[in-house]
Design a protein around this motif. Structure first.
Motif, PDB file in Angstrom:
ATOM      1  N   ILE A  52     -13.378  27.809   7.980  1.00  0.00           N
ATOM      2  CA  ILE A  52     -14.067  26.766   7.220  1.00  0.00           C
ATOM      3  C   ILE A  52     -13.371  25.426   7.445  1.00  0.00           C
ATOM      4  N   ASN A  53     -14.170  24.387   7.714  1.00  0.00           N
ATOM      5  CA  ASN A  53     -13.688  23.022   7.910  1.00  0.00           C
ATOM      6  C   ASN A  53     -14.483  22.089   7.016  1.00  0.00           C
ATOM      7  N   THR A  54     -13.839  21.065   6.487  1.00  0.00           N
ATOM      8  CA  THR A  54     -14.537  20.077   5.663  1.00  0.00           C
ATOM      9  C   THR A  54     -15.006  18.925   6.537  1.00  0.00           C
ATOM     10  N   LEU A  55     -16.003  18.217   6.058  1.00  0.00           N
ATOM     11  CA  LEU A  55     -16.491  17.036   6.750  1.00  0.00           C
ATOM     12  C   LEU A  55     -15.352  16.053   6.984  1.00  0.00           C
ATOM     13  N   GLY A  56     -14.546  15.805   5.943  1.00  0.00           N
ATOM     14  CA  GLY A  56     -13.447  14.849   6.053  1.00  0.00           C
ATOM     15  C   GLY A  56     -12.441  15.219   7.125  1.00  0.00           C
ATOM     16  N   GLY A  63     -11.560  11.401  14.999  1.00  0.00           N
ATOM     17  CA  GLY A  63     -11.346   9.960  15.032  1.00  0.00           C
ATOM     18  C   GLY A  63     -12.639   9.191  14.870  1.00  0.00           C
ATOM     19  N   MET A  64     -13.548   9.734  14.048  1.00  0.00           N
ATOM     20  CA  MET A  64     -14.862   9.126  13.833  1.00  0.00           C
ATOM     21  C   MET A  64     -15.042   8.773  12.367  1.00  0.00           C
ATOM     22  N   PRO A  65     -15.855   7.773  12.083  1.00  0.00           N
ATOM     23  CA  PRO A  65     -16.222   7.523  10.692  1.00  0.00           C
ATOM     24  C   PRO A  65     -16.987   8.735  10.145  1.00  0.00           C
ATOM     25  N   LYS A  66     -16.861   8.961   8.833  1.00  0.00           N
ATOM     26  CA  LYS A  66     -17.507  10.136   8.225  1.00  0.00           C
ATOM     27  C   LYS A  66     -19.010  10.156   8.474  1.00  0.00           C
ATOM     28  N   GLN A  67     -19.659   9.008   8.404  1.00  0.00           N
ATOM     29  CA  GLN A  67     -21.117   8.982   8.560  1.00  0.00           C
ATOM     30  C   GLN A  67     -21.533   9.426   9.964  1.00  0.00           C
ATOM     31  N   GLU A  71     -23.648  12.862  10.851  1.00  0.00           N
ATOM     32  CA  GLU A  71     -24.881  12.872  11.648  1.00  0.00           C
ATOM     33  C   GLU A  71     -24.790  13.877  12.796  1.00  0.00           C
ATOM     34  N   LEU A  72     -23.660  13.881  13.486  1.00  0.00           N
ATOM     35  CA  LEU A  72     -23.466  14.826  14.587  1.00  0.00           C
ATOM     36  C   LEU A  72     -23.418  16.265  14.080  1.00  0.00           C
ATOM     37  N   LEU A  73     -22.730  16.485  12.980  1.00  0.00           N
ATOM     38  CA  LEU A  73     -22.641  17.833  12.410  1.00  0.00           C
ATOM     39  C   LEU A  73     -24.013  18.340  11.973  1.00  0.00           C
ATOM     40  N   HIS A  74     -24.813  17.473  11.375  1.00  0.00           N
ATOM     41  CA  HIS A  74     -26.162  17.880  10.960  1.00  0.00           C
ATOM     42  C   HIS A  74     -27.020  18.188  12.185  1.00  0.00           C
ATOM     43  N   GLU A  75     -26.891  17.367  13.222  1.00  0.00           N
ATOM     44  CA  GLU A  75     -27.626  17.593  14.460  1.00  0.00           C
ATOM     45  C   GLU A  75     -27.250  18.946  15.067  1.00  0.00           C
TER      46      GLU A  75
END
Length: 143
Positions: A52-56, A63-67, A71-75
């Motif tokens: 398990i990994n968190t978004l943060g 090295g990316m902004p959370k938003q 977006e990439l994770l949802h994709e």
């Protein structure tokens, strides 16, 4: 087509040492035509398969902004490469990177629209099941 070393690293991570990764293997070919470098970067930022990994933590590791990471994770979740769990009570987004089988190949094949757009997925799965998996089939859990 030039060998993408970042994609080789991702395939080695997902395969968890079970298969030799080459540009000709199913585990590489399933991704090579459609996966972007940003998608690879976000998947490489996930610590371990089946953990398990968190978004943060993923955003920080990539090295990316959370938003952008979200977006990439949802994709990637929509495509079938990740499992997402949202826990509304604590406002947490959790992600899990499955192994190739059971996992990545089956989830990709469930996305009929994506598979129709990328027929190499079905061919790679067939190669995985009949070539790569032959030595490991006895130890693979049902699924």
């Amino acid at each position: 087509m030039e060998v993408r070393q970042n994609l080789v690293r991702l395939c080695e991570k997902i395969n968890d040492g079970h298969y030799k990764i080459t540009p000709d293997c199913a585990e590489y070919r399933v991704f090579e035509k459609w996966m972007t470098d940003d998608q690879i970067a976000i998947l490489l930022a996930i610590k371990g398969t089946m953990k398990i990994n968190t978004l943060g933590s993923i955003a920080k590791n990539a090295g990316m902004p959370k938003q952008k990471a979200r977006e990439l994770l949802h994709e990637l979740t929509e495509i079938g490469l990740l499992v997402q769990v949202i826990i509304p009570v604590v406002n947490a987004e959790l992600y899990l990177q499955p192994l190739y089988t059971p996992g990545v190949f089956e989830f990709l094949l469930l996305n009929e629209k994506f598979c129709r757009a990328h027929p190499e997925i079905a061919y790679a799965f067939e190669q995985h099941a009949t070539t790569s998996q032959i030595e490991h089939a006895m130890n693979t859990p049902m699924g």
